[in-house]
Scaffold this motif. Structure first.
Motif, PDB file in Angstrom:
ATOM      1  N   PRO A  94      13.641  -2.611  -4.793  1.00 32.10           N
ATOM      2  CA  PRO A  94      13.946  -1.463  -3.919  1.00 32.10           C
ATOM      3  C   PRO A  94      12.806  -0.485  -3.624  1.00 32.10           C
ATOM      4  CG  PRO A  94      14.803  -1.093  -6.121  1.00 32.10           C
ATOM      5  CD  PRO A  94      14.259  -2.488  -6.121  1.00 32.10           C
ATOM      6  N   LYS A  95      11.737  -0.511  -4.386  1.00 33.84           N
ATOM      7  CA  LYS A  95      10.699   0.500  -4.186  1.00 33.84           C
ATOM      8  C   LYS A  95       9.652   0.042  -3.173  1.00 33.84           C
ATOM      9  CE  LYS A  95      11.046   2.963  -8.565  1.00 33.84           C
ATOM     10  NZ  LYS A  95      11.477   4.205  -7.894  1.00 33.84           N
ATOM     11  N   GLN A  96       9.106   1.015  -2.422  1.00 38.82           N
ATOM     12  CA  GLN A  96       8.019   0.783  -1.481  1.00 38.82           C
ATOM     13  C   GLN A  96       7.079   1.979  -1.525  1.00 38.82           C
ATOM     14  OE1 GLN A  96       9.235  -0.258   2.534  1.00 38.82           O
ATOM     15  NE2 GLN A  96      11.066  -1.344   1.835  1.00 38.82           N
ATOM     16  N   PRO A  97       5.781   1.757  -1.265  1.00 43.22           N
ATOM     17  CA  PRO A  97       4.888   2.914  -1.157  1.00 43.22           C
ATOM     18  C   PRO A  97       5.397   3.881  -0.099  1.00 43.22           C
ATOM     19  CG  PRO A  97       3.618   0.886  -1.308  1.00 43.22           C
ATOM     20  CD  PRO A  97       5.059   0.473  -1.143  1.00 43.22           C
ATOM     21  N   GLY A  98       5.094   5.153  -0.266  1.00 41.11           N
ATOM     22  CA  GLY A  98       5.606   6.168   0.650  1.00 41.11           C
ATOM     23  C   GLY A  98       5.123   6.013   2.079  1.00 41.11           C
ATOM     24  N   HIS A  99       3.915   5.485   2.257  1.00 40.37           N
ATOM     25  CA  HIS A  99       3.362   5.298   3.593  1.00 40.37           C
ATOM     26  C   HIS A  99       2.952   3.829   3.750  1.00 40.37           C
ATOM     27  CE1 HIS A  99       3.185   9.648   4.424  1.00 40.37           C
ATOM     28  NE2 HIS A  99       2.829   9.771   3.157  1.00 40.37           N
ATOM     29  N   VAL A 100       3.733   3.081   4.501  1.00 39.12           N
ATOM     30  CA  VAL A 100       3.410   1.684   4.787  1.00 39.12           C
ATOM     31  C   VAL A 100       3.126   1.571   6.279  1.00 39.12           C
ATOM     32  CG1 VAL A 100       4.174  -0.716   4.711  1.00 39.12           C
ATOM     33  CG2 VAL A 100       4.922   0.887   2.928  1.00 39.12           C
ATOM     34  N   VAL A 101       1.957   1.054   6.620  1.00 39.29           N
ATOM     35  CA  VAL A 101       1.594   0.874   8.025  1.00 39.29           C
ATOM     36  C   VAL A 101       1.279  -0.596   8.247  1.00 39.29           C
ATOM     37  CG1 VAL A 101       0.634   3.206   8.022  1.00 39.29           C
ATOM     38  CG2 VAL A 101      -0.903   1.247   7.806  1.00 39.29           C
ATOM     39  N   ALA A 102       1.487  -1.072   9.480  1.00 41.20           N
ATOM     40  CA  ALA A 102       1.277  -2.487   9.785  1.00 41.20           C
ATOM     41  C   ALA A 102       0.449  -2.617  11.051  1.00 41.20           C
ATOM     42  CB  ALA A 102       2.619  -3.199   9.954  1.00 41.20           C
ATOM     43  N   ILE A 103      -0.374  -3.666  11.080  1.00 40.17           N
ATOM     44  CA  ILE A 103      -1.205  -3.920  12.248  1.00 40.17           C
ATOM     45  C   ILE A 103      -1.057  -5.373  12.659  1.00 40.17           C
ATOM     46  CG2 ILE A 103      -3.230  -4.393  10.797  1.00 40.17           C
ATOM     47  CD1 ILE A 103      -4.921  -3.167  13.090  1.00 40.17           C
ATOM     48  N   THR A 104      -0.931  -5.599  13.962  1.00 40.78           N
ATOM     49  CA  THR A 104      -0.812  -6.953  14.483  1.00 40.78           C
ATOM     50  C   THR A 104      -1.872  -7.171  15.561  1.00 40.78           C
ATOM     51  OG1 THR A 104       0.794  -8.614  15.204  1.00 40.78           O
ATOM     52  CG2 THR A 104       0.843  -6.491  16.352  1.00 40.78           C
ATOM     53  N   SER A 110      -7.484  -8.276   9.285  1.00 43.84           N
ATOM     54  CA  SER A 110      -7.945  -8.193   7.887  1.00 43.84           C
ATOM     55  C   SER A 110      -8.982  -7.098   7.697  1.00 43.84           C
ATOM     56  CB  SER A 110      -8.524  -9.539   7.441  1.00 43.84           C
ATOM     57  OG  SER A 110      -7.545 -10.548   7.465  1.00 43.84           O
ATOM     58  N   SER A 111      -9.945  -7.032   8.611  1.00 46.85           N
ATOM     59  CA  SER A 111     -10.975  -6.006   8.497  1.00 46.85           C
ATOM     60  C   SER A 111     -10.384  -4.612   8.673  1.00 46.85           C
ATOM     61  CB  SER A 111     -12.077  -6.246   9.535  1.00 46.85           C
ATOM     62  OG  SER A 111     -12.779  -7.440   9.264  1.00 46.85           O
ATOM     63  N   THR A 112      -9.492  -4.477   9.633  1.00 45.50           N
ATOM     64  CA  THR A 112      -8.946  -3.144   9.926  1.00 45.50           C
ATOM     65  C   THR A 112      -8.129  -2.586   8.772  1.00 45.50           C
ATOM     66  OG1 THR A 112      -8.903  -3.690  12.289  1.00 45.50           O
ATOM     67  CG2 THR A 112      -7.599  -1.799  11.570  1.00 45.50           C
ATOM     68  N   VAL A 113      -7.270  -3.416   8.167  1.00 42.06           N
ATOM     69  CA  VAL A 113      -6.470  -2.885   7.055  1.00 42.06           C
ATOM     70  C   VAL A 113      -7.363  -2.530   5.876  1.00 42.06           C
ATOM     71  CG1 VAL A 113      -4.338  -4.062   7.736  1.00 42.06           C
ATOM     72  CG2 VAL A 113      -5.890  -5.188   6.114  1.00 42.06           C
ATOM     73  N   LEU A 130      -2.840  -5.342   2.315  1.00 43.17           N
ATOM     74  CA  LEU A 130      -2.171  -6.610   2.071  1.00 43.17           C
ATOM     75  C   LEU A 130      -2.298  -7.479   3.311  1.00 43.17           C
ATOM     76  CD1 LEU A 130       1.357  -7.037   0.467  1.00 43.17           C
ATOM     77  CD2 LEU A 130       0.704  -8.340   2.475  1.00 43.17           C
ATOM     78  N   GLY A 131      -2.771  -8.721   3.119  1.00 42.55           N
ATOM     79  CA  GLY A 131      -2.907  -9.611   4.262  1.00 42.55           C
ATOM     80  C   GLY A 131      -3.555 -10.922   3.909  1.00 42.55           C
ATOM     81  N   HIS A 168      -0.155   4.593  -0.386  1.00 41.77           N
ATOM     82  CA  HIS A 168      -0.516   4.206   0.976  1.00 41.77           C
ATOM     83  C   HIS A 168      -0.843   2.718   1.019  1.00 41.77           C
ATOM     84  CE1 HIS A 168      -0.866   8.524   1.255  1.00 41.77           C
ATOM     85  NE2 HIS A 168      -1.141   8.462   2.541  1.00 41.77           N
ATOM     86  N   LEU A 169      -0.140   1.988   1.877  1.00 33.57           N
ATOM     87  CA  LEU A 169      -0.365   0.546   2.004  1.00 33.57           C
ATOM     88  C   LEU A 169      -0.563   0.176   3.470  1.00 33.57           C
ATOM     89  CD1 LEU A 169      -0.345  -2.368   0.791  1.00 33.57           C
ATOM     90  CD2 LEU A 169       2.091  -2.429   1.377  1.00 33.57           C
ATOM     91  N   ALA A 170      -1.649  -0.535   3.759  1.00 36.97           N
ATOM     92  CA  ALA A 170      -1.900  -1.076   5.099  1.00 36.97           C
ATOM     93  C   ALA A 170      -1.716  -2.578   5.033  1.00 36.97           C
ATOM     94  CB  ALA A 170      -3.320  -0.742   5.547  1.00 36.97           C
TER      95      ALA A 170
END
Length: 485
Positions: A94-104, A110-113, A130-131, A168-170
């Motif tokens: 159930p837990k997740q970092p408070g700020h999760v952002v995603a890039i497509t 890979s470089s951007t995150v 993560l990627g 914070h997770l990218a």
């Protein structure tokens, strides 16, 4: 955890509310007593074929998309079973970092995150990315093997990172992951788009399907009112920005045509680039320690994402000159005594190879030499295209094997050579890399493209240990006076 804790009340089979669930998996070979086995449709086969095997291994319940007659354990039927699995995984972990952002996007994720992770770290946050390269945090990288892990692995990783203190997770969002609902139930606060070029057309029936899969990040996954960061240097970017606006996001655009962050000039230096850009009406000039125009775009995309996530402009501008490159992305492994560099890059698409070769040219006084191949069991239409790009942009091309997988490697090379008939053909990748190093003269540059950070080569279904970086270093060691990193 009880089954009733994972499901909506109406979805719990009568009398099974207290059934103990010990885990979730899509792989019947990983089922343990008490697991829910998700029998989902795959690219080649449907997981329903393995239900009996899962039950024998101790599965407590089956999640699938249609009834299973005479199944000895409860069957949870969901119309959108992949999305339901993600919801179960989010409840189980159930837990997740408070700020999760995603890039497509096709290239640059890979470089951007990783650049974003570095900026967050400079701002004082416990951050991770993560990627494709795995889970990076601090000085450590944990390999996962997927750009976007399956929903169970993803939520397990989110839960662990949150419990370890990551705020914070990218993360990268692949078209496969979005189409297969792997990111369902991930709470996003920001999303970004880099570009869209030819790739994965072995999986997607056409380019529109590929775009629509990427667009799901904005139309389905990112909540209304959240910011989105879009590179609008292509019609696909313009289209994605419009979709994001229509969905109700706060859109921030960047690129050579960006309205919020616009690049004006990039001047190559020996190991960096002097970048002039405007950011919301202010002009800046910064030396960014990365090679290649595309890396500047990745760095500025990360800067825009950091700003949209609440980081001050001063911290971001101070971080850009301190960014460090990503493993297998224009990674320098050494140079000859004459200072001719050997660089390894992951470029494995027509656009990626084109950008790589054009990125090297301003930094190279002599010849650009490239060693590359194309993977098997993937989009075959890009092979000739990549050959044509190499013939046009490189001075010397050596065509070799990449990951042939189940295909005949000679036929793959033949298809590439149709686009660059004047290239050398060397099947063995070790020999091809050694040949490239041997050809280097003062002022030249060698690019080894296609596998980047990978540490294996898949031939006839068997993964053999292989690392382009190590092979480049070995070849350099044989040249007197070479400097190896």
């Amino acid at each position: 955890m009880k089954l009733a804790d994972l499901l909506q009340p109406q979805a719990v089979p009568a009398g099974k509310e207290t059934l103990e669930i010990t885990g979730l998996t899509l792989d019947s070979r990983k089922v343990e007593p008490g697991f829910v086995f998700a029998a989902l449709a795959g690219v080649a086969v449907h997981g329903r074929r393995f239900i009996a095997q899962a039950v024998e291994a101790g599965a407590a319940a089956i999640l699938t998309d249609a009834p299973v007659p005479d199944c000895p354990v409860p069957v949870l039927v969901a119309e959108d079973a992949p999305a339901e699995l993600a919801r179960l995984a989010a409840n189980f972990y159930p837990k997740q970092p408070g700020h999760v952002v995603a890039i497509t996007g096709t290239n640059g994720k890979s470089s951007t995150v990783e650049f974003l992770r570095q900026i967050w770290h400079a701002a004082g946050f416990d951050a991770a990315s993560l990627g494709t390269l795995g889970v990076a945090r601090g000085q450590s990288v944990e390999t996962t093997g997927y750009t976007t892990p399956d929903s169970v692995a993803l939520h397990k990783a989110l839960d662990r990172l949150a419990r370890e203190g990551v705020t914070h997770l990218a993360m990268e969002a692949s078209s496969h992951g979005l189409k297969q609902r792997r990111m369902e139930s991930v709470t996003l606060s920001l999303a970004a788009f880099t570009n869209l070029t030819q790739d994965h057309l072995d999986y997607h029936p056409d380019f529109d399907d590929y775009f629509n899969a990427k667009a799901r990040l904005f139309t389905e996954r990112l909540p209304k009112g959240c910011p989105s960061v879009i590179n609008i240097d292509s019609p696909w970017g313009e289209r994605m920005a419009e979709l994001s606006r229509e969905t109700g996001h706060i859109v921030f655009t960047l690129g050579w045509r960006g309205q919020d962050l616009q690049i004006h000039e990039i001047t190559p230096r020996p190991a960096s680039q002097d970048v002039a850009f405007s950011w919301r009406g202010q002009d800046f000039r910064i030396d960014i320690p990365l090679v290649g125009e595309f890396q500047v775009l990745n760095a500025l995309c990360a800067a825009a994402m950091a700003w949209a996530s609440g980081i001050s402009q001063d911290v971001i501008l101070d971080s850009l000159p301190r960014l460090t490159g990503v493993a297998g992305r224009l990674e320098k492994v050494g140079e000859t005594a004459d200072r001719a560099p050997v660089l390894v890059d992951y470029a494995h698409t027509p656009d990626g190879l084109d950008k790589l070769l054009r990125a090297a040219r301003p930094h190279t006084q002599g010849r650009v030499i490239v060693v590359f191949g194309c993977g098997g069991d993937r989009d075959a239409s890009k092979r000739r295209l990549m050959g044509e790009i190499a013939a046009r942009e490189a001075d010397i091309t050596i065509v070799t094997d990449d990951n042939p997988r189940s295909e005949n490697p000679a036929l793959i090379r033949q298809a590439v050579l149709e686009g660059c008939p004047g290239a050398e053909e060397i099947a063995d990748r070790t020999t091809a890399i050694a040949r490239g190093v041997d050809l280097l003269r003062a002022g030249d540059c060698l690019l080894i493209a296609g596998k980047g950070h990978e540490t294996g080569q898949t031939v006839a279904g068997v993964v053999h240990p292989f690392d382009d970086r190590e092979e480049g270093r070995k070849a350099l060691h044989l040249r007197e006076g070479s400097h190896v990193l």
